[in-house]
Motif scaffolding. Sequence first.
Motif, PDB file in Angstrom:
ATOM      1  N   PHE A  23       8.447  -6.255  -5.636  1.00  0.00           N
ATOM      2  CA  PHE A  23       6.954  -6.326  -5.686  1.00  0.00           C
ATOM      3  C   PHE A  23       6.354  -6.149  -7.024  1.00  0.00           C
ATOM      4  N   THR A  24       5.356  -6.887  -7.323  1.00  0.00           N
ATOM      5  CA  THR A  24       4.691  -6.725  -8.541  1.00  0.00           C
ATOM      6  C   THR A  24       3.250  -6.263  -8.675  1.00  0.00           C
ATOM      7  N   VAL A  25       2.884  -5.890  -7.627  1.00  0.00           N
ATOM      8  CA  VAL A  25       1.673  -5.512  -7.316  1.00  0.00           C
ATOM      9  C   VAL A  25       1.584  -4.292  -6.371  1.00  0.00           C
ATOM     10  N   LEU A  26       1.064  -3.234  -6.753  1.00  0.00           N
ATOM     11  CA  LEU A  26       0.913  -1.888  -5.892  1.00  0.00           C
ATOM     12  C   LEU A  26      -0.412  -1.385  -5.709  1.00  0.00           C
ATOM     13  N   LYS A  27      -0.824  -0.984  -4.371  1.00  0.00           N
ATOM     14  CA  LYS A  27      -2.085  -0.489  -3.953  1.00  0.00           C
ATOM     15  C   LYS A  27      -1.941   0.881  -3.751  1.00  0.00           C
ATOM     16  N   VAL A  28      -2.654   1.985  -4.455  1.00  0.00           N
ATOM     17  CA  VAL A  28      -2.316   3.033  -4.521  1.00  0.00           C
ATOM     18  C   VAL A  28      -3.791   3.816  -3.696  1.00  0.00           C
ATOM     19  N   ALA A  54       3.819  -3.165 -13.152  1.00  0.00           N
ATOM     20  CA  ALA A  54       3.104  -3.707 -11.984  1.00  0.00           C
ATOM     21  C   ALA A  54       1.749  -3.692 -12.007  1.00  0.00           C
ATOM     22  N   ARG A  55       1.020  -4.545 -11.486  1.00  0.00           N
ATOM     23  CA  ARG A  55      -0.332  -4.485 -11.402  1.00  0.00           C
ATOM     24  C   ARG A  55      -0.806  -3.358 -10.487  1.00  0.00           C
ATOM     25  N   LEU A  56      -1.812  -2.552 -10.897  1.00  0.00           N
ATOM     26  CA  LEU A  56      -1.993  -1.493  -9.861  1.00  0.00           C
ATOM     27  C   LEU A  56      -3.401  -1.672  -9.643  1.00  0.00           C
ATOM     28  N   LEU A  57      -3.822  -1.452  -7.876  1.00  0.00           N
ATOM     29  CA  LEU A  57      -5.072  -1.486  -7.375  1.00  0.00           C
ATOM     30  C   LEU A  57      -5.217   0.085  -6.958  1.00  0.00           C
ATOM     31  N   LEU A  58      -6.354   0.518  -6.935  1.00  0.00           N
ATOM     32  CA  LEU A  58      -6.751   1.803  -6.430  1.00  0.00           C
ATOM     33  C   LEU A  58      -7.738   1.783  -5.193  1.00  0.00           C
ATOM     34  N   THR A  65       0.805  -1.177   0.086  1.00  0.00           N
ATOM     35  CA  THR A  65       0.031  -0.017   0.069  1.00  0.00           C
ATOM     36  C   THR A  65       0.847   1.122   0.062  1.00  0.00           C
ATOM     37  N   ILE A  66       0.508   2.183  -0.750  1.00  0.00           N
ATOM     38  CA  ILE A  66       0.956   3.542  -1.058  1.00  0.00           C
ATOM     39  C   ILE A  66       0.230   4.439  -0.430  1.00  0.00           C
TER      40      ILE A  66
END
Length: 350
Positions: A152-157, A178-182, A131-132
């Motif tokens: 890391f290959t998945v980031l949550k913004v 990266a895969r991005l989650l929002l 989580t960012i």
Amino acid sequence: MNLDWRVYPLPLAEPLRISRSVMARRDAVAVRLTHDGDAGHGEVVTSAYQRLDLGRIDALLTALRPQVTGYADPEALRADLPALAVDLADAPGVLGALDAAVHDLVGRRAGRPVWRLVDAPAREAVSTAYTIGLVPPAVAAATARRLVAAGFTVLKVKAGADDDVARVAAVRAAAPAARLLLDPNGAWTPQRTVRVLDAVAACAVDAVEQPVPPGDPDALAWIAARVAVPVVADEDVATVADVHRLAGAVAGINVKLAKCGGVAAARRLIDAAAGNGLDVLLGCLVASTLGIAPALHLAGHARWVDLDGHLLLADDPWTGIGGGDGVLRTPDGPGLGVRPARADDRAVAR
């Protein structure tokens, strides 16, 4: 059978800002069940959102102790957890800690990991999101570059501020693969959700969690019909009835064990999601490895895994699931497969 617990602080490595709050630390309570020389552990963390402070957690565990100590068999207690859930309906984090401790104890006595105990699909290595928080775009980009370099290959913004579009674009530029989650944590209106997702369409967002405040599934359905990004309900989901109500309105649900009441309750949500054609995102609160591990044992059911709560801490008092390189390893040892990180805590945990 005996039930006891102890309290410890969980300071974060740096404050985490989301749309509704800023967190620098929380407190945790490690629950321990002992029976015939074996011990099982679980964890509940304080939560302003769930109205759980240390005083209330202590009072609830104190009230539970006579019921728990009346059981002569951990398996019987495990079978009766749905009945105990009635008394803890408004404190699912406490139920989740007891549920984790029971599964840990039963698994240890049987010599089987929890994922085998509950017949979950095997998944040895799991990529987790990191989580960012709500930070300036330049800071978010620097964080993204550091995380990608670590593996890391998945980031949550996190979202919910005026610079949301710039933050997402900065993270995508810093982490192009990266895969991005929002996750706005319910801070947007339906109209703003569509505008922001249209604005970041080139950033290839993998999913958006709970864009609008909970309590309005029609709004989630309205959004889902107008955007290409999968919409995942989070704060709107705690029970099987919630899953059925959201069927057809969203692409998936966020299953958090601290929110639904533990492994057994999560399995019911997961089964209901599968029956309604919904994907699962496994989420978490900020917690130690002990608090995160139960969900990891269910990762074989999930399309998205966001189990980074222990990675945000300055000092994790438990260990056993990894994650510092972006990959969680499901323990194959008995029970939850976690252990105290410090030697002076190991005697207490036995």
